[in-house]
Design a protein around this motif. Structure first.
Motif, PDB file in Angstrom:
ATOM      1  N   LEU A  11     -14.550  -4.082  60.509  1.00 57.64           N
ATOM      2  CA  LEU A  11     -14.077  -2.919  59.759  1.00 57.64           C
ATOM      3  C   LEU A  11     -12.645  -3.390  58.917  1.00 57.64           C
ATOM      4  CD1 LEU A  11     -14.066   0.667  59.619  1.00 57.64           C
ATOM      5  CD2 LEU A  11     -11.857  -0.071  60.360  1.00 57.64           C
ATOM      6  N   LEU A  12     -12.465  -3.228  57.669  1.00 61.98           N
ATOM      7  CA  LEU A  12     -11.290  -3.654  57.077  1.00 61.98           C
ATOM      8  C   LEU A  12     -10.585  -2.522  56.654  1.00 61.98           C
ATOM      9  CD1 LEU A  12      -9.657  -6.149  55.912  1.00 61.98           C
ATOM     10  CD2 LEU A  12     -11.066  -5.855  53.892  1.00 61.98           C
ATOM     11  N   GLU A  13      -9.211  -2.504  56.755  1.00 64.77           N
ATOM     12  CA  GLU A  13      -8.289  -1.493  56.204  1.00 64.77           C
ATOM     13  C   GLU A  13      -7.134  -2.165  55.678  1.00 64.77           C
ATOM     14  OE1 GLU A  13      -8.246   2.652  58.265  1.00 64.77           O
ATOM     15  OE2 GLU A  13      -7.272   1.211  59.387  1.00 64.77           O
ATOM     16  N   VAL A  14      -6.574  -1.732  54.749  1.00 66.53           N
ATOM     17  CA  VAL A  14      -5.391  -1.821  54.123  1.00 66.53           C
ATOM     18  C   VAL A  14      -4.307  -1.013  54.156  1.00 66.53           C
ATOM     19  CG1 VAL A  14      -4.062  -2.600  51.895  1.00 66.53           C
ATOM     20  CG2 VAL A  14      -6.508  -3.335  52.290  1.00 66.53           C
ATOM     21  N   ILE A  15      -3.029  -1.334  54.681  1.00 68.64           N
ATOM     22  CA  ILE A  15      -2.275  -0.385  55.225  1.00 68.64           C
ATOM     23  C   ILE A  15      -0.927  -0.947  54.732  1.00 68.64           C
ATOM     24  CG2 ILE A  15      -0.910   0.722  57.143  1.00 68.64           C
ATOM     25  CD1 ILE A  15      -3.731   0.383  58.783  1.00 68.64           C
ATOM     26  N   ARG A  16      -0.272  -0.355  53.818  1.00 73.29           N
ATOM     27  CA  ARG A  16       0.893  -0.608  53.196  1.00 73.29           C
ATOM     28  C   ARG A  16       0.940  -2.081  52.862  1.00 73.29           C
ATOM     29  NH1 ARG A  16       5.936   1.657  55.868  1.00 73.29           N
ATOM     30  NH2 ARG A  16       6.718   1.317  53.792  1.00 73.29           N
ATOM     31  N   LYS A  17      -0.148  -2.653  51.915  1.00 67.07           N
ATOM     32  CA  LYS A  17      -0.204  -3.893  51.435  1.00 67.07           C
ATOM     33  C   LYS A  17      -0.867  -4.906  52.711  1.00 67.07           C
ATOM     34  CE  LYS A  17       2.414  -3.142  47.638  1.00 67.07           C
ATOM     35  NZ  LYS A  17       3.395  -3.712  46.691  1.00 67.07           N
ATOM     36  N   SER A  18      -0.844  -4.538  53.738  1.00 67.98           N
ATOM     37  CA  SER A  18      -1.281  -5.690  54.744  1.00 67.98           C
ATOM     38  C   SER A  18      -2.583  -5.480  55.055  1.00 67.98           C
ATOM     39  CB  SER A  18      -0.427  -5.586  56.227  1.00 67.98           C
ATOM     40  OG  SER A  18       0.956  -6.162  56.171  1.00 67.98           O
ATOM     41  N   ARG A  19      -3.526  -6.409  55.038  1.00 69.50           N
ATOM     42  CA  ARG A  19      -4.892  -6.162  55.629  1.00 69.50           C
ATOM     43  C   ARG A  19      -5.124  -6.365  57.059  1.00 69.50           C
ATOM     44  NH1 ARG A  19      -8.256 -10.295  52.881  1.00 69.50           N
ATOM     45  NH2 ARG A  19      -6.696 -11.415  52.921  1.00 69.50           N
ATOM     46  N   PHE A  20      -6.047  -5.568  57.599  1.00 66.41           N
ATOM     47  CA  PHE A  20      -6.244  -5.305  59.009  1.00 66.41           C
ATOM     48  C   PHE A  20      -7.674  -5.593  59.167  1.00 66.41           C
ATOM     49  CE2 PHE A  20      -1.978  -3.656  58.948  1.00 66.41           C
ATOM     50  CZ  PHE A  20      -1.434  -3.921  59.924  1.00 66.41           C
ATOM     51  N   LEU A  21      -8.239  -6.710  59.629  1.00 62.61           N
ATOM     52  CA  LEU A  21      -9.804  -6.730  59.689  1.00 62.61           C
ATOM     53  C   LEU A  21     -10.029  -6.564  61.271  1.00 62.61           C
ATOM     54  CD1 LEU A  21     -12.722  -7.489  58.852  1.00 62.61           C
ATOM     55  CD2 LEU A  21     -11.972  -9.840  59.086  1.00 62.61           C
ATOM     56  N   ALA A  22     -10.712  -5.536  61.643  1.00 63.25           N
ATOM     57  CA  ALA A  22     -11.156  -5.412  63.119  1.00 63.25           C
ATOM     58  C   ALA A  22     -12.565  -6.145  63.197  1.00 63.25           C
ATOM     59  CB  ALA A  22     -11.016  -3.896  63.610  1.00 63.25           C
ATOM     60  N   GLN A  23     -12.547  -6.799  64.102  1.00 63.71           N
ATOM     61  CA  GLN A  23     -13.952  -7.294  64.513  1.00 63.71           C
ATOM     62  C   GLN A  23     -14.351  -7.123  66.136  1.00 63.71           C
ATOM     63  OE1 GLN A  23     -14.925 -11.154  62.404  1.00 63.71           O
ATOM     64  NE2 GLN A  23     -12.561 -11.372  62.403  1.00 63.71           N
ATOM     65  N   ALA A  24     -15.528  -6.558  66.392  1.00 63.30           N
ATOM     66  CA  ALA A  24     -15.688  -6.176  67.924  1.00 63.30           C
ATOM     67  C   ALA A  24     -17.228  -6.683  68.234  1.00 63.30           C
ATOM     68  CB  ALA A  24     -15.613  -4.723  68.046  1.00 63.30           C
ATOM     69  N   ALA A  25     -17.326  -6.956  69.524  1.00 62.26           N
ATOM     70  CA  ALA A  25     -18.410  -7.349  69.924  1.00 62.26           C
ATOM     71  C   ALA A  25     -18.717  -7.008  71.475  1.00 62.26           C
ATOM     72  CB  ALA A  25     -18.561  -8.892  69.581  1.00 62.26           C
ATOM     73  N   PRO A  26     -20.078  -7.002  71.597  1.00 61.55           N
ATOM     74  CA  PRO A  26     -20.290  -6.795  73.271  1.00 61.55           C
ATOM     75  C   PRO A  26     -20.212  -8.125  73.801  1.00 61.55           C
ATOM     76  CG  PRO A  26     -22.390  -6.811  72.121  1.00 61.55           C
ATOM     77  CD  PRO A  26     -21.352  -6.950  71.150  1.00 61.55           C
ATOM     78  N   ILE A  27     -19.807  -8.126  75.161  1.00 59.72           N
ATOM     79  CA  ILE A  27     -19.664  -9.213  76.025  1.00 59.72           C
ATOM     80  C   ILE A  27     -20.004  -9.075  77.494  1.00 59.72           C
ATOM     81  CG2 ILE A  27     -17.779 -10.337  74.758  1.00 59.72           C
ATOM     82  CD1 ILE A  27     -15.794  -8.919  76.740  1.00 59.72           C
ATOM     83  N   ALA A  28     -20.269  -9.716  78.090  1.00 64.84           N
ATOM     84  CA  ALA A  28     -20.723  -9.888  79.647  1.00 64.84           C
ATOM     85  C   ALA A  28     -19.513 -10.514  80.512  1.00 64.84           C
ATOM     86  CB  ALA A  28     -21.969 -10.540  79.955  1.00 64.84           C
ATOM     87  N   THR A  29     -18.955 -11.348  79.785  1.00 68.34           N
ATOM     88  CA  THR A  29     -17.836 -12.225  80.829  1.00 68.34           C
ATOM     89  C   THR A  29     -16.584 -12.413  80.181  1.00 68.34           C
ATOM     90  OG1 THR A  29     -18.557 -14.462  79.914  1.00 68.34           O
ATOM     91  CG2 THR A  29     -19.886 -13.502  81.829  1.00 68.34           C
ATOM     92  N   PRO A  30     -15.570 -12.896  80.720  1.00 71.25           N
ATOM     93  CA  PRO A  30     -14.215 -13.096  80.037  1.00 71.25           C
ATOM     94  C   PRO A  30     -14.541 -14.565  79.378  1.00 71.25           C
ATOM     95  CG  PRO A  30     -13.721 -12.661  82.398  1.00 71.25           C
ATOM     96  CD  PRO A  30     -15.267 -12.359  82.265  1.00 71.25           C
ATOM     97  N   ASP A  31     -15.352 -15.362  79.802  1.00 67.91           N
ATOM     98  CA  ASP A  31     -15.519 -16.227  78.822  1.00 67.91           C
ATOM     99  C   ASP A  31     -16.161 -16.137  77.405  1.00 67.91           C
ATOM    100  OD1 ASP A  31     -14.508 -18.049  80.678  1.00 67.91           O
ATOM    101  OD2 ASP A  31     -16.441 -18.682  81.782  1.00 67.91           O
ATOM    102  N   ASP A  32     -17.233 -15.024  77.628  1.00 69.10           N
ATOM    103  CA  ASP A  32     -17.895 -14.555  76.070  1.00 69.10           C
ATOM    104  C   ASP A  32     -16.660 -13.930  75.570  1.00 69.10           C
ATOM    105  OD1 ASP A  32     -20.052 -15.203  77.230  1.00 69.10           O
ATOM    106  OD2 ASP A  32     -20.792 -12.853  77.848  1.00 69.10           O
ATOM    107  N   ALA A  33     -15.595 -13.186  75.847  1.00 69.90           N
ATOM    108  CA  ALA A  33     -14.411 -12.754  75.025  1.00 69.90           C
ATOM    109  C   ALA A  33     -13.893 -13.609  74.492  1.00 69.90           C
ATOM    110  CB  ALA A  33     -13.577 -11.829  75.981  1.00 69.90           C
ATOM    111  N   GLN A  34     -13.255 -14.772  75.397  1.00 72.77           N
ATOM    112  CA  GLN A  34     -12.353 -15.731  74.793  1.00 72.77           C
ATOM    113  C   GLN A  34     -13.392 -16.837  73.624  1.00 72.77           C
ATOM    114  OE1 GLN A  34      -9.714 -14.460  76.467  1.00 72.77           O
ATOM    115  NE2 GLN A  34      -9.196 -16.187  75.339  1.00 72.77           N
TER     116      GLN A  34
END
Length: 196
Positions: A11-34
Motif C-alpha cells: 500500500l502506498l500513501e503520500v503524507i505531507r510530500k513524503s511517500r510511504f510504501l508498506a509491504q507485508a507478507a506471511p512468514i514462518a520463521t525469523p529467517d523468512d522475515a529477514q
C-alpha cells in the motif's frame, strides 16, 4: 483467533510530500522475515523501517528515524490487526516537510495498519502433531480423507508393513480423526499425540 496474510501485499500513501510504501507478507520463521526485509528494502529510499511478529517473538527497526517513531508503531499495527506470522516493511522517501515524532508514528503505524487491513487474511489454526501407522491397503483411503479433518502430512516413513504418518491437525478434530483411523484400520491403528 489470530490471522496471517494469504499472500504478500502493499500500500502506498503520500503524507505531507513524503511517500510511504508498506509491504507485508506471511512468514514462518525469523529467517523468512529477514529475507523479505532484505528483498523489498530500497537502497535509494530515505528509510526502510520494519517489524515482524511470530507468536511471542518479535523484532522491529526504526532504520535511522527517531527512536520509537517507526518500528514500534508498526509492531503495534500488526498486533492491533490481530496478525501473527507477519512481517511489514515501510519504505519512506522524504518529501522535504518535517513530520515530527507524533507525525512519524502516525505515518508509519497508520500505513502499516492500512496495508494489513486491505490484505486478504487467513485464520491461523493451532495444530497438534500426531502419529499413526497404517497398512499399505489403508494408506490411500486415509490420505484421501485427511483434508476433511484439516490434517496436514508432515512426514511419511515406509516400512515392510505400511507407513507411519506424522500429521498436524486442529485439536478440535482429534477425536473425529481417531474414529476415522480406527474405522479404516478396523482397530489395528491408533492415533497418538506427539510432545512438542
Amino acid at each position: 483467533m489470530p490471522v496471517t496474510l494469504a499472500r504478500p501485499c502493499d500500500l502506498l500513501e503520500v503524507i505531507r510530500k513524503s511517500r510511504f510504501l508498506a509491504q507485508a507478507a506471511p512468514i514462518a520463521t525469523p529467517d523468512d522475515a529477514q529475507a523479505f526485509i532484505k528483498a523489498v528494502s530500497d537502497a535509494s529510499a530515505t528509510h526502510n523501517c520494519w517489524a515482524w511478529k511470530i507468536g511471542n517473538r518479535y523484532r522491529f527497526s526504526d532504520d535511522g528515524e527517531p527512536g520509537g517513531t517507526a518500528g514500534r508503531p508498526m509492531l503495534a499495527a500488526i498486533e492491533g490487526q490481530g496478525c501473527d506470522q507477519v512481517v511489514v516493511v515501510v519504505t519512506r522517501w522524504y518529501g522535504g516537510i518535517q513530520l515530527g515524532t507524533g507525525g512519524l508514528s502516525r505515518a508509519y503505524g497508520g500505513t502499516a495498519a492500512k496495508c494489513l487491513q486491505a490484505a486478504e487474511q487467513l485464520e491461523l489454526v493451532e495444530r497438534i502433531r500426531c502419529r499413526c501407522h497404517c497398512r499399505f491397503a489403508e494408506l490411500a483411503v486415509l490420505k484421501a480423507r485427511l483434508p476433511d479433518y484439516e490434517a496436514l502430512i508432515e512426514s511419511e516413513t515406509f516400512d515392510p508393513d505400511g507407513a507411519e504418518l506424522i500429521v498436524a491437525l486442529p485439536q478440535a478434530q482429534f477425536d473425529a480423526m481417531l474414529g476415522l483411523i480406527a474405522d479404516i484400520s478396523r482397530g489395528r491403528s491408533v492415533l497418538q499425540t506427539l510432545e512438542l
